[in-house]
Design an enzyme around this catalytic site. Structure first.
Site, PDB file in Angstrom:
ATOM      1  N   TYR A 138      61.252  40.727  71.655  1.00  0.00           N
ATOM      2  CA  TYR A 138      60.908  40.942  70.245  1.00  0.00           C
ATOM      3  C   TYR A 138      60.621  42.420  70.019  1.00  0.00           C
ATOM      4  CZ  TYR A 138      58.931  39.547  65.678  1.00  0.00           C
ATOM      5  OH  TYR A 138      58.679  39.358  64.336  1.00  0.00           O
ATOM      6  N   LYS A 163      65.234  39.802  69.255  1.00  0.00           N
ATOM      7  CA  LYS A 163      64.814  39.615  67.876  1.00  0.00           C
ATOM      8  C   LYS A 163      64.280  40.929  67.337  1.00  0.00           C
ATOM      9  CE  LYS A 163      61.850  36.765  64.945  1.00  0.00           C
ATOM     10  NZ  LYS A 163      60.711  35.827  64.880  1.00  0.00           N
TER      11      LYS A 163
END
Length: 306
Positions: A138, A163
């Site tokens: 992330y 992400k």
């Protein structure tokens, strides 16, 4: 990508952490939240992440949320957890996730410190290699990856997804061009529908939808229209729903989470407009503005469920 390590695509479900009048985790409300997402066709569940107030839940609550996710999904969709914080906590959460039989986890950024590029690589590597589960990197806040950093990380078989929660499109182009389809790419920006048209050409095939917690038919109609080139519908939904909600979201810090709970309460789900500090609930005037937008979402756009 290794066919045995597929990562969810499409609209990704991020349940909240509902709290009752005693500020305890409301297990029945969480079960209904997850069931609602699945019944409306979301392709995966990410439990105990940002929308689930990862920063504010206890270890016992975290474990309970995973159990409820299993009970609600009944293996219909993959389950991913959020792991992060200090390195020992992140590894412990990863190991618990593996013990609980989830499909993988989203590696959230460490808090309060800003590491070097190599330090970030080491942090992610240690968490990813602590189990055999799928790991999704992330990129957010204090974890910005270079193409060299990401090229190091993709040598780890467990790292299967990326992400982005920053929105630096020049960086995203560099990363996607350097790694290609070795990773599954996901848009993790707050109110990701706003930016999804810019992400799709880069190979981002999934995104986390906050509004799917209360108006999933809008998420689905928007994404399907976007994929099929229906510019008129995309433009209409932007004007009527997405951009007005985004304008409300930007009124206060923390509304990225609080506004989800307010929307869920408005549509009749058993989730109260309460969050744990340092977040604050949605203010009355903003609540009424959100309610008006949600009315438009139901009045103008037919309810479509999977």
């Amino acid at each position: 990508m290794d066919s045995e390590r597929n990562v969810p695509t499409g609209i990704l479900g991020f349940p909240v952490a509902p709290f009752n009048e005693k500020d305890e985790l409301d297990e029945q409300a969480l079960y209904k939240n997850i069931s609602f997402l699945i019944s409306n066709g979301l392709e995966s569940i990410f439990i105990g992440c940002g929308a689930g107030e990862f920063h504010a839940i206890s270890e016992d609550e975290y474990e309970t949320m995973i159990d409820i996710a299993h009970e609600a999904t009944q293996s219909q969709v993959p389950i991913y957890t959020g792991v992060g914080g200090n390195i020992r906590t992140a590894v412990r959460q990863a190991e618990l996730s593996e013990k609980k039989g989830v499909d993988g986890y989203l590696i959230l950024p460490p808090y309060l410190v800003e590491g070097t590029h190599q330090g970030n690589v080491e942090y992610i590597s240690q968490v990813a290699q602590s189990t055999q589960l799928n790991s999704i990197v992330y990129q957010r806040n204090n974890v910005l990856l270079t193409k060299e950093s990401l090229q190091q990380l993709v040598t780890i078989p467990q790292v299967v997804g990326f992400k982005d929660g920053v929105g630096d499109m020049e960086r995203n182009i560099q990363l996607t061009q350097a790694v290609g389809d070795r990773l599954q790419w996901m848009n993790g920006m707050p109110m990701a529908e706003v930016t999804m048209p810019a992400y799709i050409p880069l190979g981002f095939e999934g995104y986390s939808s906050a509004i799917s917690n209360y108006i999933p038919h809008i998420s689905r109609l928007f994404y399907d229209s976007l994929l099929h080139g229906d510019k008129e519908t995309v433009t209409d939904i932007y004007r009527d729903v997405i951009l007005p909600i985004n304008d409300i979201r930007k009124q206060r810090p923390g509304y990225a989470v609080a506004l989800i709970k307010a929307g869920m309460e408005i549509v009749g789900l058993p989730v109260r407009n309460t969050v744990r500090p340092p977040l604050t609930p949605v203010e009355s005037s903003h609540y009424k503005e959100l309610e008006a937008v949600i009315n438009v979402a139901f009045d103008k756009y037919s309810l479509q469920t999977k």
